[in-house]
Design a protein around this motif. Sequence first.
Motif, mmCIF file in Angstrom:
data_model
loop_
_atom_site.group_PDB
_atom_site.id
_atom_site.type_symbol
_atom_site.label_atom_id
_atom_site.label_comp_id
_atom_site.label_asym_id
_atom_site.label_seq_id
_atom_site.Cartn_x
_atom_site.Cartn_y
_atom_site.Cartn_z
ATOM 1 N N GLU A 158 53.010 -25.564 141.375
ATOM 2 C CA GLU A 158 52.254 -26.718 141.885
ATOM 3 C C GLU A 158 50.974 -26.929 141.091
ATOM 4 O O GLU A 158 50.624 -28.060 140.743
ATOM 5 C CB GLU A 158 51.929 -26.533 143.360
ATOM 6 C CG GLU A 158 51.218 -27.712 143.976
ATOM 7 C CD GLU A 158 51.123 -27.622 145.485
ATOM 8 O OE1 GLU A 158 50.226 -28.274 146.054
ATOM 9 O OE2 GLU A 158 51.931 -26.904 146.093
ATOM 10 N N TYR A 192 52.219 -35.875 143.494
ATOM 11 C CA TYR A 192 51.976 -34.679 144.301
ATOM 12 C C TYR A 192 53.125 -34.434 145.267
ATOM 13 O O TYR A 192 53.648 -33.316 145.366
ATOM 14 C CB TYR A 192 50.671 -34.814 145.093
ATOM 15 C CG TYR A 192 50.500 -33.699 146.099
ATOM 16 C CD1 TYR A 192 50.080 -32.433 145.685
ATOM 17 C CD2 TYR A 192 50.802 -33.883 147.445
ATOM 18 C CE1 TYR A 192 49.963 -31.393 146.582
ATOM 19 C CE2 TYR A 192 50.679 -32.850 148.354
ATOM 20 C CZ TYR A 192 50.268 -31.612 147.920
ATOM 21 O OH TYR A 192 50.169 -30.575 148.819
ATOM 22 N N ARG A 196 55.813 -31.341 145.074
ATOM 23 C CA ARG A 196 55.757 -30.441 146.230
ATOM 24 C C ARG A 196 57.108 -30.409 146.953
ATOM 25 O O ARG A 196 57.546 -29.356 147.410
ATOM 26 C CB ARG A 196 54.649 -30.917 147.172
ATOM 27 C CG ARG A 196 54.493 -30.109 148.463
ATOM 28 C CD ARG A 196 53.944 -28.722 148.216
ATOM 29 N NE ARG A 196 53.954 -27.946 149.436
ATOM 30 C CZ ARG A 196 52.892 -27.786 150.245
ATOM 31 N NH1 ARG A 196 51.744 -28.370 149.934
ATOM 32 N NH2 ARG A 196 52.979 -27.050 151.327
#
Length: 239
Positions: A158, A192, A196
């Motif tokens: 990440e 993001y 994720r």
Amino acid sequence: MILVPTAPWAHYVGDACAWAGAALAARWQHRRWPEEAGRLAAATSPGYFLSLAIGAVIGAWLMGSGNTLRSAIVTPSHSIAGALAGGIVAVEIWKWAKGIRRSTGGGFVLPICVGIVIGRFGCLFAGLPDFTYGTPTSLPWAVDLGDGIGRHPVELYESTAMAIFTIVYVRARLRGARWASTHAFHAMIIVYAAQRFAWEFWKPYPTVIGPLNIFHLLMMGLIVYGILWWRRGDDRAGG
């Protein structure tokens, strides 16, 4: 397999470093593009930031703690994904009440990205008690967090993904790319959430629907939010 020294308090050190890094990033961004800070100040009031803070705190603890409800032991926790989602919901409600229809997230892009990139190292070095570790793997870059089991370093996945986005965003902004000045927040949310979503398959979280855990569902919602807001902005600008 790479042995990683861990300690539960490392999470708090990581949080502190993430906040410091985010503050420095915000200072640089607002000095480099002061007009962005001016637009945010003109469109908001202290209530905006109060709503943001309250929403982020509630989202962080609801998602972090809710993720453990199907586990053997329910543990109060907090989540950056939950904070991001909670902050977005609270701000959108505040904007709706005030009649503000344009995006106000551009000034937060760099601070949020830098905070995530740094903060995930705190999660990694916090080890198993942090409950953010990856599932077992035999890959050569597997990490041993103290139990002798090689695991996916999902925290580093990440952190790396968001570091790449940060570099792309800053370079695009310096070149004057339209998306980087008008849709940077939406792009960040989409990237993001997408990365994720992928890493969640390598986490030992309890599932809620098929192979999907609670964060998979949250990330799907964030992707839809980012795409809809991006298209809404383009429609208002005439395509």
